[in-house]
Design a protein around this motif. Structure first.
Motif: not given
Ligand code: R5P
Length: 299
Positions: A93, A96, A107
């Motif tokens: 994550m 990004d 991500s």
């Protein structure tokens, strides 16, 4: 019929509380790793017509993701009614955006891959910084559960006179939520990341908080350099030995030992990734999210 839960290694500390709160039945699964590094997955419990949930943390994802995708595809192929992913820690994550020309936005690619394999996904505190929600990159229904209520309960029960500290601006979202619930003051520091293991933290004078225990709260502890530099800065500024609370205990290489050696009074994490520092159980709240995604009522 009860949902059927297949648990992968790495979630042992959370699997029982998750299963019980979900009212799920344990399914048997075998993952065999061949000498060449390939994996064979075998579901030992019949899945036909069942709502299936696969529980796997995604820390160190390279070794975990392919067996998970094979299991999801096998469940579908064998007639499962639905196949959901419970990933207490959701990897990739932090990449990004394209920070430098030519970089992959991992991500988004990772989200496309998981969205094509599963019907729904539940996770805990994904690193939502530049994305407002998982729905920006995931095309399946998702739930992101917050660990902050569980962390606040831990602080209230175990730490007298805390002051909650966030190491960087990104941490403000969970630090403020934790502090508010725990009825404690908080402040957020400034961080400059110069490299994977090179972090600078600016710490102000600590006279004001002399009678309090600093409680660092962050979502991910990976190299622990963020926490190590914060602990060192706080001690240098005259603070009491800080307690470090992380949601996701990645602890790459020697990170855990280094953090203790830096002067942390205690290191505590949630059980989204199995680790000896796990002391905050998020299995119950994660199960509630999975039940909502399945449209089922809590047991
Ligand atoms: C930053 O974006 C995160 O919220 C954490 O502060 C960071 O991932 C911690 O990484 P490390 O333990 O490697 O300093």
């Amino acid at each position: 019929m009860r949902p059927l839960l297949f648990s992968f290694p790495g979630c042992e500390g959370l699997a029982a509380s998750f299963r019980d709160a979900m009212g799920a039945e344990d399914g048997g699964i075998q993952v065999h790793r061949f000498p060449d590094g390939e994996n064979k997955v075998r579901l030992l419990t019949a899945v036909e017509g069942r709502d299936v949930a696969l529980l796997s943390t995604l820390a160190y994802p390279e070794s975990r993701v392919l067996p998970l995708l094979f299991a999801a595809d096998a469940a579908r192929d064998l007639g499962a009614k639905s196949v959901g992913l419970v990933a207490p820690y959701l990897a990739y994550m932090r990449q990004d955006r394209r920070f430098r020309d030519g970089e992959a936005i991992s991500s988004a690619t990772f989200a496309k891959m998981l969205s094509s394999a599963f019907d729904w996904m539940a996770t805990v505190d994904p690193h939502l910084h530049r994305y407002a929600s998982l729905s920006e990159i995931y095309s399946i229904p998702t739930e992101a559960v917050a660990a902050s209520p569980s962390i606040a309960r831990y602080i209230e029960a175990k730490i007298p006179k805390p002051v909650v500290v966030g190491p960087d601006s990104e941490s403000k979202q969970w630090v403020s939520a934790v502090a508010e619930r725990a009825g404690a003051p908080y402040f957020v520091l400034e961080k400059l990341r110069l490299g994977d293991r090179d972090v600078e933290i600016k710490v102000p004078g600590m006279e004001r908080w002399k009678d309090r225990t600093p409680v660092l709260v962050d979502d991910i502890v990976s190299t622990a350099r963020t926490m190590i530099e914060t602990v060192a800065g706080l001690l240098k500024a005259g603070a009491n030995p800080p307690i470090c609370i992380g949601v996701h205990a990645i602890f790459a290489d020697r990170a855990y030992r280094d953090l203790l050696a830096a002067g942390a009074a205690r290191v505590v994490t949630a059980n989204t990734i199995g680790h000896e520092s796990n002391a905050i159980d998020v299995g119950g709240v994660l199960a509630e999210a999975a039940l909502r995604l399945l449209g089922r009522t809590p047991v």
